[in-house]
Design a protein around this motif. Sequence first.
Motif, short mmCIF file in Angstrom:
data_model
loop_
_atom_site.label_atom_id
_atom_site.label_comp_id
_atom_site.label_asym_id
_atom_site.label_seq_id
_atom_site.Cartn_x
_atom_site.Cartn_y
_atom_site.Cartn_z
N LEU A 5 -2.03 104.51 2.48
CA LEU A 5 -1.38 103.22 2.31
C LEU A 5 -0.72 103.21 0.95
N PRO A 6 0.40 102.51 0.80
CA PRO A 6 1.02 102.46 -0.51
C PRO A 6 0.13 101.73 -1.51
N PRO A 7 -0.23 102.35 -2.62
CA PRO A 7 -1.05 101.67 -3.62
C PRO A 7 -0.18 100.75 -4.45
N PRO A 8 -0.74 99.82 -5.18
CA PRO A 8 -2.14 99.45 -5.23
C PRO A 8 -2.48 98.31 -4.29
N LEU A 9 -1.50 97.49 -3.94
CA LEU A 9 -1.75 96.32 -3.11
C LEU A 9 -0.95 96.49 -1.84
N VAL A 10 -1.56 96.23 -0.72
CA VAL A 10 -0.92 96.43 0.56
C VAL A 10 -0.51 95.08 1.13
N LEU A 11 0.78 94.89 1.27
CA LEU A 11 1.28 93.70 1.94
C LEU A 11 1.54 94.11 3.38
N LEU A 12 0.69 93.68 4.26
CA LEU A 12 0.68 94.26 5.59
C LEU A 12 1.67 93.65 6.56
N GLY A 13 2.26 94.49 7.33
CA GLY A 13 3.08 94.15 8.47
C GLY A 13 2.96 95.31 9.42
N PRO A 14 3.56 95.24 10.58
CA PRO A 14 3.39 96.31 11.57
C PRO A 14 3.76 97.70 11.05
N ASP A 15 4.78 97.82 10.22
CA ASP A 15 5.19 99.13 9.74
C ASP A 15 4.26 99.70 8.68
N ASP A 16 3.57 98.84 7.94
CA ASP A 16 2.71 99.31 6.86
C ASP A 16 1.51 100.09 7.35
N VAL A 17 1.09 99.86 8.56
CA VAL A 17 -0.15 100.46 9.05
C VAL A 17 0.06 101.27 10.32
N ALA A 18 1.30 101.55 10.65
CA ALA A 18 1.61 102.20 11.93
C ALA A 18 0.95 103.55 12.08
N THR A 19 0.73 104.29 11.00
CA THR A 19 0.20 105.64 11.12
C THR A 19 -1.32 105.72 10.95
N LEU A 20 -1.98 104.61 10.70
CA LEU A 20 -3.43 104.65 10.45
C LEU A 20 -4.22 104.46 11.73
N ARG A 41 -0.94 94.46 15.36
CA ARG A 41 -0.57 95.51 16.32
C ARG A 41 -0.52 94.99 17.75
N ALA A 42 -1.35 94.00 18.05
CA ALA A 42 -1.38 93.42 19.41
C ALA A 42 -0.22 92.46 19.62
N GLY A 43 0.58 92.23 18.57
CA GLY A 43 1.73 91.36 18.70
C GLY A 43 1.42 89.88 18.59
N LEU A 44 0.23 89.56 18.10
CA LEU A 44 -0.16 88.16 17.97
C LEU A 44 0.40 87.58 16.67
N PRO A 45 0.65 86.27 16.65
CA PRO A 45 1.17 85.66 15.42
C PRO A 45 0.07 85.58 14.36
N VAL A 46 0.30 86.21 13.25
CA VAL A 46 -0.68 86.25 12.17
C VAL A 46 0.02 85.75 10.90
N PRO A 47 -0.58 84.78 10.22
CA PRO A 47 0.04 84.31 8.96
C PRO A 47 0.15 85.46 7.97
N PRO A 48 1.06 85.37 7.01
CA PRO A 48 1.18 86.43 6.00
C PRO A 48 -0.15 86.63 5.28
N PHE A 49 -0.47 87.88 5.01
CA PHE A 49 -1.70 88.18 4.29
C PHE A 49 -1.50 89.45 3.49
N ALA A 50 -2.39 89.68 2.56
CA ALA A 50 -2.39 90.90 1.77
C ALA A 50 -3.80 91.44 1.75
N VAL A 51 -3.92 92.75 1.69
CA VAL A 51 -5.23 93.38 1.56
C VAL A 51 -5.18 94.30 0.34
N ILE A 52 -6.12 94.12 -0.55
CA ILE A 52 -6.28 95.05 -1.65
C ILE A 52 -7.22 96.13 -1.13
#
Length: 147
Positions: A5-20, A41-52
């Motif tokens: 994942l791109p360090p240091p903070l991951v702002l997630l969207g479908p493309d950010d985690v496609a290979t994991l 990934r399931a295509g459900l509406p998810v509010p914006p979030f970030a994961v450290i």
Amino acid sequence: MPDALPPPLVLLGPDDVATLDDDALRVRLGGKGRGLVQLVRAGLPVPPFAVIPADAVGAVAAGAHDDALRAALRQRGPLVAVRSSAVDEDGAVASFAGQHHTTLGARDLDEVKAAVAACVRSFAHEGVAAYRAAHGLVGYARSAVVQ
């Protein structure tokens, strides 16, 4: 493709985690972080979030990565929640509900940094250690933080 994942903070969207794969998600993002990615990934509406990610949370708690945190805050709105996302949290063996510190309504960079630090400190609380032992989980909790 590497499981990175791109360090240091991951702002997630479908493309950010496609290979994991699912195991890599849990190790890097913990239970809650993984669950959010699965919803995306399931295509459900998810509010914006970030994961450290777990491997960066200590540095953030120590005051690093202010620019990435500011960017995350701009995308989240005026108030954010800062919650744990332990690797073995919200799983088949244990939930850790109420065990780690959560901050609701952090409003600015200083409050988010303080909330991340409080969350990280809570991983070492005596009650968390007892809960881990009671559920057969050994060692120190490795955790990401979700906001």
